[in-house]
Design a protein around this motif. Structure first.
Motif, PDB file in Angstrom:
ATOM      1  N   TYR A  30       0.833  -1.205   0.000  1.00  0.00           N
ATOM      2  CA  TYR A  30       0.000   0.000   0.000  1.00  0.00           C
ATOM      3  C   TYR A  30       0.868   1.256   0.000  1.00  0.00           C
ATOM      4  O   TYR A  30       0.627   2.199  -0.752  1.00  0.00           O
ATOM      5  CB  TYR A  30      -0.944  -0.009   1.197  1.00  0.00           C
ATOM      6  CG  TYR A  30      -1.862   1.189   1.232  1.00  0.00           C
ATOM      7  CD1 TYR A  30      -2.892   1.321   0.311  1.00  0.00           C
ATOM      8  CD2 TYR A  30      -1.691   2.190   2.179  1.00  0.00           C
ATOM      9  CE1 TYR A  30      -3.736   2.427   0.326  1.00  0.00           C
ATOM     10  CE2 TYR A  30      -2.530   3.293   2.204  1.00  0.00           C
ATOM     11  CZ  TYR A  30      -3.553   3.408   1.278  1.00  0.00           C
ATOM     12  OH  TYR A  30      -4.383   4.499   1.297  1.00  0.00           O
ATOM     13  N   LEU A  35      -2.163  -0.715  -4.343  1.00  0.00           N
ATOM     14  CA  LEU A  35      -3.379  -1.012  -3.586  1.00  0.00           C
ATOM     15  C   LEU A  35      -3.922  -2.389  -3.919  1.00  0.00           C
ATOM     16  O   LEU A  35      -4.378  -3.107  -3.026  1.00  0.00           O
ATOM     17  CB  LEU A  35      -4.442   0.061  -3.859  1.00  0.00           C
ATOM     18  CG  LEU A  35      -5.771  -0.111  -3.149  1.00  0.00           C
ATOM     19  CD1 LEU A  35      -5.583  -0.133  -1.639  1.00  0.00           C
ATOM     20  CD2 LEU A  35      -6.726   1.006  -3.548  1.00  0.00           C
ATOM     21  N   ASP A  36      -3.868  -2.788  -5.180  1.00  0.00           N
ATOM     22  CA  ASP A  36      -4.377  -4.097  -5.575  1.00  0.00           C
ATOM     23  C   ASP A  36      -3.645  -5.229  -4.849  1.00  0.00           C
ATOM     24  O   ASP A  36      -4.262  -6.165  -4.347  1.00  0.00           O
ATOM     25  CB  ASP A  36      -4.302  -4.282  -7.083  1.00  0.00           C
ATOM     26  CG  ASP A  36      -2.889  -4.084  -7.642  1.00  0.00           C
ATOM     27  OD1 ASP A  36      -2.128  -3.248  -7.114  1.00  0.00           O
ATOM     28  OD2 ASP A  36      -2.560  -4.753  -8.644  1.00  0.00           O
ATOM     29  N   VAL A  39      -4.543  -5.194  -1.022  1.00  0.00           N
ATOM     30  CA  VAL A  39      -5.845  -5.810  -0.738  1.00  0.00           C
ATOM     31  C   VAL A  39      -5.731  -7.329  -0.768  1.00  0.00           C
ATOM     32  O   VAL A  39      -6.320  -8.021   0.071  1.00  0.00           O
ATOM     33  CB  VAL A  39      -6.910  -5.287  -1.731  1.00  0.00           C
ATOM     34  CG1 VAL A  39      -8.173  -6.121  -1.692  1.00  0.00           C
ATOM     35  CG2 VAL A  39      -7.219  -3.820  -1.432  1.00  0.00           C
ATOM     36  N   TYR A  58      -7.933  -1.790   7.637  1.00  0.00           N
ATOM     37  CA  TYR A  58      -7.371  -1.244   6.401  1.00  0.00           C
ATOM     38  C   TYR A  58      -8.262  -1.545   5.201  1.00  0.00           C
ATOM     39  O   TYR A  58      -8.379  -0.713   4.296  1.00  0.00           O
ATOM     40  CB  TYR A  58      -5.945  -1.752   6.175  1.00  0.00           C
ATOM     41  CG  TYR A  58      -4.925  -0.890   6.884  1.00  0.00           C
ATOM     42  CD1 TYR A  58      -4.163   0.036   6.191  1.00  0.00           C
ATOM     43  CD2 TYR A  58      -4.738  -0.983   8.257  1.00  0.00           C
ATOM     44  CE1 TYR A  58      -3.238   0.840   6.832  1.00  0.00           C
ATOM     45  CE2 TYR A  58      -3.825  -0.189   8.916  1.00  0.00           C
ATOM     46  CZ  TYR A  58      -3.076   0.720   8.203  1.00  0.00           C
ATOM     47  OH  TYR A  58      -2.166   1.519   8.850  1.00  0.00           O
ATOM     48  N   THR A  62      -9.833   1.542   3.019  1.00  0.00           N
ATOM     49  CA  THR A  62      -9.423   1.711   1.622  1.00  0.00           C
ATOM     50  C   THR A  62     -10.480   1.228   0.640  1.00  0.00           C
ATOM     51  O   THR A  62     -10.236   1.239  -0.562  1.00  0.00           O
ATOM     52  CB  THR A  62      -8.101   0.973   1.349  1.00  0.00           C
ATOM     53  OG1 THR A  62      -8.274  -0.427   1.616  1.00  0.00           O
ATOM     54  CG2 THR A  62      -6.967   1.527   2.198  1.00  0.00           C
ATOM     55  N   GLU A  65     -11.353   3.755  -2.077  1.00  0.00           N
ATOM     56  CA  GLU A  65     -10.168   3.938  -2.916  1.00  0.00           C
ATOM     57  C   GLU A  65      -9.984   2.743  -3.854  1.00  0.00           C
ATOM     58  O   GLU A  65      -9.684   2.899  -5.041  1.00  0.00           O
ATOM     59  CB  GLU A  65      -8.938   4.103  -2.019  1.00  0.00           C
ATOM     60  CG  GLU A  65      -7.660   4.392  -2.743  1.00  0.00           C
ATOM     61  CD  GLU A  65      -6.473   4.530  -1.791  1.00  0.00           C
ATOM     62  OE1 GLU A  65      -5.346   4.609  -2.306  1.00  0.00           O
ATOM     63  OE2 GLU A  65      -6.646   4.553  -0.556  1.00  0.00           O
ATOM     64  N   TYR A  66     -10.190   1.541  -3.319  1.00  0.00           N
ATOM     65  CA  TYR A  66     -10.048   0.325  -4.131  1.00  0.00           C
ATOM     66  C   TYR A  66     -11.134   0.261  -5.203  1.00  0.00           C
ATOM     67  O   TYR A  66     -10.858  -0.084  -6.354  1.00  0.00           O
ATOM     68  CB  TYR A  66     -10.085  -0.921  -3.242  1.00  0.00           C
ATOM     69  CG  TYR A  66      -9.877  -2.196  -4.024  1.00  0.00           C
ATOM     70  CD1 TYR A  66      -8.627  -2.504  -4.556  1.00  0.00           C
ATOM     71  CD2 TYR A  66     -10.917  -3.085  -4.235  1.00  0.00           C
ATOM     72  CE1 TYR A  66      -8.422  -3.669  -5.279  1.00  0.00           C
ATOM     73  CE2 TYR A  66     -10.718  -4.257  -4.956  1.00  0.00           C
ATOM     74  CZ  TYR A  66      -9.468  -4.540  -5.473  1.00  0.00           C
ATOM     75  OH  TYR A  66      -9.267  -5.690  -6.199  1.00  0.00           O
ATOM     76  N   TRP A  69     -10.173   2.488  -7.904  1.00  0.00           N
ATOM     77  CA  TRP A  69      -9.063   1.873  -8.648  1.00  0.00           C
ATOM     78  C   TRP A  69      -9.604   0.860  -9.644  1.00  0.00           C
ATOM     79  O   TRP A  69      -9.192   0.846 -10.812  1.00  0.00           O
ATOM     80  CB  TRP A  69      -8.102   1.210  -7.654  1.00  0.00           C
ATOM     81  CG  TRP A  69      -6.914   0.560  -8.285  1.00  0.00           C
ATOM     82  CD1 TRP A  69      -5.702   1.140  -8.533  1.00  0.00           C
ATOM     83  CD2 TRP A  69      -6.811  -0.796  -8.735  1.00  0.00           C
ATOM     84  NE1 TRP A  69      -4.868   0.222  -9.117  1.00  0.00           N
ATOM     85  CE2 TRP A  69      -5.515  -0.967  -9.257  1.00  0.00           C
ATOM     86  CE3 TRP A  69      -7.690  -1.873  -8.748  1.00  0.00           C
ATOM     87  CZ2 TRP A  69      -5.070  -2.171  -9.785  1.00  0.00           C
ATOM     88  CZ3 TRP A  69      -7.252  -3.080  -9.281  1.00  0.00           C
ATOM     89  CH2 TRP A  69      -5.953  -3.220  -9.787  1.00  0.00           C
TER      90      TRP A  69
END
Length: 90
Positions: A30, A35-36, A39, A58, A62, A65-66, A69
């Motif tokens: 992260y 981010l991918d 996760v 988390y 996120t 945000e994810y 994305w």
């Protein structure tokens, strides 16, 4: 309630350590802007310890945000497909 251990499998303490290690790998990813990957690590942490508090925290923090994305990458894929299709018609 702790997860049951499988005879010959990892101990509960080892599973907790593995869950924390997966969480930490997610944190590093992260912080590196992946981010991918983060996760994936946090979800893996939760498969080892469904109650790992920081993985839950988390993932919740996120989530939007994810989702943004994912939408951006889907949009990019559609645009790329349009470019490829237009190029093939030339």
């Amino acid at each position: 309630m702790p997860a049951p251990t499988v005879p010959g499998g990892p101990s509960t303490a080892q599973t907790a350590q593995d869950a924390e290690a997966a969480f930490q790998q997610g944190l590093v990813a992260y912080q590196a802007g992946r981010l991918d990957v983060a996760v994936q690590h946090w979800n893996f942490s939760l498969t080892l310890d469904p109650n790992h508090p920081r993985s839950v925290q988390y993932l919740e923090q996120t989530r939007s945000e994810y989702e943004a994305w994912v939408q951006q990458h889907q949009y990019n894929a559609v645009e790329l497909q349009k470019e490829v299709s237009a190029t093939n018609k030339l």
